[in-house]
Each structure stands twice: as structure tokens, then as C-alpha cells.
Design an enzyme around this catalytic site. Structure first.
Site, PDB file in Angstrom:
ATOM      1  N   CYS A 266      -7.039 -55.799   5.420  1.00 56.34           N
ATOM      2  CA  CYS A 266      -7.647 -55.238   6.599  1.00 56.34           C
ATOM      3  C   CYS A 266      -7.464 -56.006   8.087  1.00 56.34           C
ATOM      4  O   CYS A 266      -6.528 -55.735   8.658  1.00 56.34           O
ATOM      5  CB  CYS A 266      -8.989 -54.894   6.512  1.00 56.34           C
ATOM      6  N   LYS A 327     -10.503 -63.598  -1.012  1.00 61.30           N
ATOM      7  CA  LYS A 327     -11.774 -63.690  -0.696  1.00 61.30           C
ATOM      8  C   LYS A 327     -12.721 -63.664  -2.055  1.00 61.30           C
ATOM      9  O   LYS A 327     -11.968 -63.005  -3.026  1.00 61.30           O
ATOM     10  CB  LYS A 327     -12.479 -63.073   0.326  1.00 61.30           C
TER      11      LYS A 327
HETATM   12  N1  LIG Z   1      -9.995 -52.499   1.450  1.00 60.87           N
HETATM   13  C1  LIG Z   1     -10.772 -52.133   2.330  1.00 60.87           C
HETATM   14  O1  LIG Z   1     -11.778 -53.342   2.188  1.00 60.87           O
HETATM   15  C2  LIG Z   1     -10.972 -51.363   3.484  1.00 60.87           C
HETATM   16  C3  LIG Z   1     -12.141 -51.373   4.200  1.00 60.87           C
HETATM   17  C4  LIG Z   1     -12.241 -50.687   5.200  1.00 60.87           C
HETATM   18  C5  LIG Z   1     -11.307 -49.808   5.538  1.00 60.87           C
HETATM   19  N2  LIG Z   1     -10.230 -49.632   4.909  1.00 60.87           N
HETATM   20  C6  LIG Z   1      -9.017 -48.551   4.915  1.00 60.87           C
HETATM   21  O2  LIG Z   1      -9.198 -47.570   4.213  1.00 60.87           O
HETATM   22  C7  LIG Z   1      -7.814 -47.389   3.742  1.00 60.87           C
HETATM   23  C8  LIG Z   1      -7.377 -47.392   2.253  1.00 60.87           C
HETATM   24  O3  LIG Z   1      -7.569 -48.666   1.899  1.00 60.87           O
HETATM   25  P1  LIG Z   1      -7.452 -49.192   0.221  1.00 60.87           P
HETATM   26  O4  LIG Z   1      -7.825 -50.646   0.508  1.00 60.87           O
HETATM   27  O5  LIG Z   1      -8.378 -48.375  -0.192  1.00 60.87           O
HETATM   28  O6  LIG Z   1      -6.119 -48.945  -0.078  1.00 60.87           O
HETATM   29  P2  LIG Z   1      -5.428 -48.744  -1.636  1.00 60.87           P
HETATM   30  O7  LIG Z   1      -3.957 -49.302  -1.346  1.00 60.87           O
HETATM   31  O8  LIG Z   1      -6.328 -49.719  -2.388  1.00 60.87           O
HETATM   32  O9  LIG Z   1      -5.720 -47.064  -1.901  1.00 60.87           O
HETATM   33  C9  LIG Z   1      -4.798 -46.314  -1.164  1.00 60.87           C
HETATM   34  C10 LIG Z   1      -4.547 -45.246  -2.360  1.00 60.87           C
HETATM   35  O10 LIG Z   1      -4.060 -43.919  -1.741  1.00 60.87           O
HETATM   36  C11 LIG Z   1      -3.159 -43.605  -2.835  1.00 60.87           C
HETATM   37  N3  LIG Z   1      -2.200 -42.398  -1.973  1.00 60.87           N
HETATM   38  C12 LIG Z   1      -1.301 -42.642  -1.116  1.00 60.87           C
HETATM   39  N4  LIG Z   1      -0.953 -41.467  -0.647  1.00 60.87           N
HETATM   40  C13 LIG Z   1      -1.719 -40.655  -1.282  1.00 60.87           C
HETATM   41  C14 LIG Z   1      -1.573 -39.087  -1.196  1.00 60.87           C
HETATM   42  N5  LIG Z   1      -0.678 -38.352  -0.316  1.00 60.87           N
HETATM   43  N6  LIG Z   1      -2.462 -38.412  -1.722  1.00 60.87           N
HETATM   44  C15 LIG Z   1      -3.290 -39.190  -2.598  1.00 60.87           C
HETATM   45  N7  LIG Z   1      -3.404 -40.193  -2.884  1.00 60.87           N
HETATM   46  C16 LIG Z   1      -2.408 -41.063  -2.133  1.00 60.87           C
HETATM   47  C17 LIG Z   1      -2.280 -44.692  -3.112  1.00 60.87           C
HETATM   48  O11 LIG Z   1      -1.853 -44.407  -4.528  1.00 60.87           O
HETATM   49  C18 LIG Z   1      -3.518 -45.671  -3.378  1.00 60.87           C
HETATM   50  O12 LIG Z   1      -4.101 -45.466  -4.762  1.00 60.87           O
HETATM   51  C19 LIG Z   1      -6.712 -47.944   4.702  1.00 60.87           C
HETATM   52  O13 LIG Z   1      -6.493 -47.431   6.044  1.00 60.87           O
HETATM   53  C20 LIG Z   1      -7.701 -49.378   4.870  1.00 60.87           C
HETATM   54  O14 LIG Z   1      -7.264 -50.011   6.091  1.00 60.87           O
HETATM   55  C21 LIG Z   1      -9.855 -50.586   3.544  1.00 60.87           C
END
Ligand SMILES: NC(=O)c1ccc[n+]([C@@H]2O[C@H](COP(=O)([O-])OP(=O)(O)OC[C@H]3O[C@@H](n4cnc5c(N)ncnc54)[C@H](O)[C@@H]3O)[C@@H](O)[C@H]2O)c1
Length: 448
Positions: A266, A327
Site C-alpha cells: 500500500c 511487517k
Molecule cells: N492489502 C492491504 O493491506 C490493503 C489495505 C487497504 C486497501 N487495500 C487496497 O485494496 C485493493 C486490493 O488489495 P489486496 O492487497 O487485497 O490485493 P490482492 O492482490 O491480494 O487481491 C486482489 C485480487 O483480485 C483478483 N482479481 C483481479 N482482477 C479480478 C477480476 N476482474 N475479477 C475478480 N477478481 C479479480 C486477483 O486475482 C487477486 O486475488 C488494492 O487497491 C489495495 O490498494 C489493500
């Protein structure tokens, strides 16, 4: 309520599971068949405390399902959460390919009213692009179906994600549709029963809030890291300075730890994306440029300390590494400082023996090209015959280690601590050469 979560990663899986925990019927969709297979077989694809138990409970209760069937996913939920990734593109802007594809998919298959909720971190204006993408797909099908678009950025922290989601500090809702706002209030009311922490605002302000929050936190870290460099030069101890300023309620204690630099999925990408948004508007965000530059430098600070202690040619040296995840309490290796540190030390000829309580499988995958890197199952094994111990992630189990073992099992009793876990004076008393970040080796007897 009937809910679909599109994207079953860190955010999507936690969101879907916690919403099911409150009694909602949730279908989590992902294009990654392997992830869905693991979930359908009763496992989880990530490490997140408390999550497996909650997934298991809600699956057994029939409230939580996983699928790769995008059409069935769209059919299920009145509320359609989008929680797919938004990685940086080559210019640092958020790549919206996955978000817009998810939106199009909803437009292609919806047959009744939907509230489309963007939970991914997306730049200001994305809500409008999601709306346009859905409308375009509906127009292509010759249909007029009412839908609303809501921004609901997620603030959970990996490693404490379930706790954060179940007991949020605040819930930000960006929307202009009164019905959608009512639905969101109803959805989240069980999570904020003792006092209302739901902030309703316009879509753009909600989108902006997420970037502002992460950029502020990254700024605090880089600020402290820079001060740590100076503290070392002038003989001050950054840990005492941290306590000295954190006690001011206007400043507070959070996110003031100096260390090996921030990482994860992030902060690095969100800082870049906000800089990029500003650039498109003709504004140069000077503070955030500096935050980024300071962080890049900081990731190499531990390497510099190794070189200062052991010389620039590390051929024949071996170092024990404790901590690989970006982390504690997560197996996430995205942008982890350990990746930079390990690559750099290996490039200079060192061999490395690494231990992490949960991130080793992921580390094996992302660091497979590094020569001379091996993994061990116990932290003490990494020490045997190593020239020094380097601590990169502040896992709890490293906080009170067996110092006698550290001293006797290392070839040289040297600890380079990227997380300032120990008291310099104590280490000196134990006969361990201790190199922290921004620490002085003066006695800290009066420090609390
Ligand atoms: N990881 C964190 O701590 C966190 C915290 C707050 C916000 N975010 C935000 O949330 C969002 C997701 O982050 P994350 O860490 O969960 O990502 P991630 O990569 O762990 O998960 C994303 C998932 O989306 C799937 N995906 C992609 N395209 C798709 C589609 N068209 N249909 C269905 N599934 C699809 C991928 O296969 C993947 O499993 C990002 O924008 C991130 O910035 C993340």
C-alpha cells in the site's frame, strides 16, 4: 443482505468474511482459480490472524461461498464490492485495468438494481469511470437498469485485518445516492454499535481520504527515518526522541518508529499514485517526493551498516536474517525491505541464512533467483557460524531472544537491528556489538 465481493485477496477475503460473520450472505469471486481452490478446500491463501477460523465458521453456516464464476457472482449480490488490485503502472499511477474490468463485468451480466462499491484504493475520479464503464456495458446490451456507485475505501492493516474490520476506527462512505447511503449505514451498523463512526461524504473526497491517510503515515515514517540518520551523527538516541515527541498529544506515538524503511502493497504504491494524480493536475507534491526518496535511501541503511562494519567485499561472509515479511503477522512480501537488503548483500558476495515465522514460502517464491540464500526452520539455526545477525522484521518472537545463544552461536557477536528491538546499553553489557538505527550506545538506564 446478499453481497458479492469481486477480488478475494487480502482486502476482499477479509471484507467478505467479516460481512458474513454479521449474518450476511456473501459470495467471493476471483479470477485466480488456485486461490478459490484453496478456499473451497477449507484453507486460506494468505496468513492473517483469526481469519481461517472465521472463514471456516461462516462456510459451515452456509453464509460464505467462493467461486471463479463471475456471472454467478454478479447475479448473487445486491451489493457488489470491488476489491481487486490497483498496482502502479510504469508512471506510478494506479493501474485501473482490474477495477474497470470488474465494473464492466457487472455491467455485462446484471439483471437488477445493484449498488457497486469500490473498496480498492483508487484515484479521485475513479467512481465516475466505474459508473461510465457499467453504463456503457448496459447500453451495449440495450438495457436501462438503475445502479449506484459508492466509494468505501478500506483502512485495515495486514496482520490485524480482522480486528480492524470488525472494530473500525471509522468507515468512510462516498456517495450521492440516498438509498445507497441508507444501505451502507445498515450494512455497517453492527460494526459501529457503541458509537457512530460512519463518515458520509462525496465520492471524490472519499477516494482522496484513503490516499491522504496512507501518505500521511508514510510521511511520518520517512520523517523519523531521516531524523534517525541525523541522531546517529550527533550522538542522540532516536528511541528517546520518539518517546519525547510522541508524548505530545498533537503528535502521538503511532508510526514514529525508525527502521529499515516502509514497504508492503500500500504505502509505496499509494504515495506514487498521489504524486501522479497531482502531476496530472500540474501540482508537484514536494513533500511526498521527499518521503519516497527518503524511503528508498532507508531500505539501504542496513546494507550500509553491514558494509561499514565488514567492508565492501562480502565474499565469504555469512549473515543470519531474522524477518522477511514487510511487517509482522503477515506473509506479504510485496515491496518488503528484506528483498532489497538481501539482494544487495548477495550481490556483494555474502551468503544468507534466513528465518521468518510465516513468510518463508512466499519468500522462497519471490527470492528464488538469489544465490547463496537458504532458509531455516528455527531462528537459532540461522545464527550458527554467521558473521552477524540482521533483524529486518519486528516479529514478537524476536523481542526477547536468548541473548546467550545469539552470542555463542554467531561467529562474531554482532547484531544489526533494523527495528531497534533491544536496549543498546543492555547489549553492550552482554558483550554483544549492537548496531541499531539512530541509536546511541550511551547508557539508557533512565529511559522507560
Ligand atoms: N492489502 C492491504 O493491506 C490493503 C489495505 C487497504 C486497501 N487495500 C487496497 O485494496 C485493493 C486490493 O488489495 P489486496 O492487497 O487485497 O490485493 P490482492 O492482490 O491480494 O487481491 C486482489 C485480487 O483480485 C483478483 N482479481 C483481479 N482482477 C479480478 C477480476 N476482474 N475479477 C475478480 N477478481 C479479480 C486477483 O486475482 C487477486 O486475488 C488494492 O487497491 C489495495 O490498494 C489493500
Amino acid at each position: 443482505m446478499k453481497i458479492t465481493v469481486i477480488g478475494t485477496g487480502y482486502v476482499g477475503l477479509v471484507t467478505g468474511t467479516c460481512l458474513a460473520e454479521m449474518g450476511n450472505h456473501v459470495v467471493c469471486v476471483d479470477v485466480d482459480g488456485e486461490k478459490i481452490r484453496i478456499l473451497e478446500q477449507g484453507g486460506i491463501p494468505i496468513h492473517e490472524p483469526g481469519l481461517l477460523e472465521m472463514v471456516t465458521r461462516n462456510r459451515s453456516a452456509g453464509r460464505l461461498q467462493f467461486t471463479t464464476d463471475l456471472v454467478a457472482g454478479v447475479a448473487h449480490g445486491t451489493l457488489q464490492f470491488i476489491g481487486v488490485g490497483t498496482p502502479p503502472d510504469e508512471d506510478g499511477a494506479a493501474d485501473l485495468t482490474y477495477v474497470l474490468e470488474a465494473a464492466r463485468n457487472i455491467g455485462r451480466h446484471m439483471t437488477d438494481h445493484k449498488v457497486i462499491i469500490d473498496k480498492s484504493t483508487v484515484p479521485v475520479g475513479t467512481g465516475e469511470r466505474v459508473r461510465a464503464a457499467v453504463a456503457e456495458e448496459l447500453a451495449r446490451r440495450g438495457l436501462t437498469i438503475d445502479f449506484a456507485v459508492v466509494s468505501n475505501p478500506e483502512f485495515l492493516k495486514e496482520g490485524a485485518a480482522v480486528e480492524d474490520f470488525m472494530r473500525p476506527d471509522r468507515i468512510v462512505i462516498g456517495a450521492d445516492d440516498e438509498q445507497a447511503i441508507l444501505l451502507m449505514r445498515a450494512l455497517y451498523s453492527p460494526f459501529i454499535r457503541n458509537h457512530d463512526r460512519l463518515l458520509v461524504m462525496d465520492l471524490k473526497s472519499a477516494e482522496f481520504t484513503k490516499y491522504a491517510a496512507n501518505s500521511m503515515l508514510a510521511t511520518r515514517i520517512s520523517f523519523m527515518n531521516e531524523l534517525a540518520l541525523l541522531a546517529e551523527k550527533v550522538g542522540a538516541d532516536i528511541e528517546l526522541v520518539r518517546k519525547g515527541i510522541g508524548s505530545d498529544p498533537r503528535i502521538g506515538y503511532h508510526f514514529l518508529y525508525s527502521g529499515a524503511g516502509y514497504g508492503g502493497s500500500c504505502f509505496p504504491k499509494d504515495v506514487k499514485a498521489l504524486i501522479s494524480t497531482a502531476r496530472n493536475e500540474g501540482i508537484d507534491l514536494k513533500v511526498l517526493h521527499a518521503v519516497e526518496a527518503a524511503n528508498e535511501r532507508q531500505k539501504l541503511v542496513l546494507v550500509d551498516k553491514v558494509l561499514a562494519r565488514f567492508g565492501s567485499d562480502l565474499t565469504g561472509r555469512r549473515f543470519a536474517i531474522w524477518g522477511l515479511a514487510f511487517k509482522p503477522n503477515t506473509d506479504d512480501m510485496r515491496e518488503a525491505p528484506s528483498r532489497v537488503i538481501i539482494s544487495e548483500l548477495a550481490r556483494r558476495g555474502a551468503s544468507l541464512t534466513a528465518y521468518d515465522p510465516v513468510a518463508m514460502p512466499e519468500a522462497r517464491r519471490v527470492l528464488q533467483d538469489i544465490e547463496g540464500l537458504t532458509f531455516v526452520d528455527q531462528p537459532a539455526q540461522a545464527l550458527d557460524g554467521a558473521d552477524a545477525l540482521i533483524i529486518i522484521t519486528e516479529w514478537k518472537e524476536f523481542k526477547s531472544p536468548d541473548f546467550d545463544a545469539i552470542k555463542s552461536r554467531l561467529k562474531q557477536a554482532v547484531v544489526i537491528d533494523g527495528r531497534n528491538l533491544y536496549e543498546p546499553a543492555l547489549m553492550t553489557a552482554l558483550g554483544i556489538e549492537y548496531i541499531g538505527v539512530g541509536r546511541s550506545n550511551r547508557s539508557c538506564e533512565n529511559a522507560t
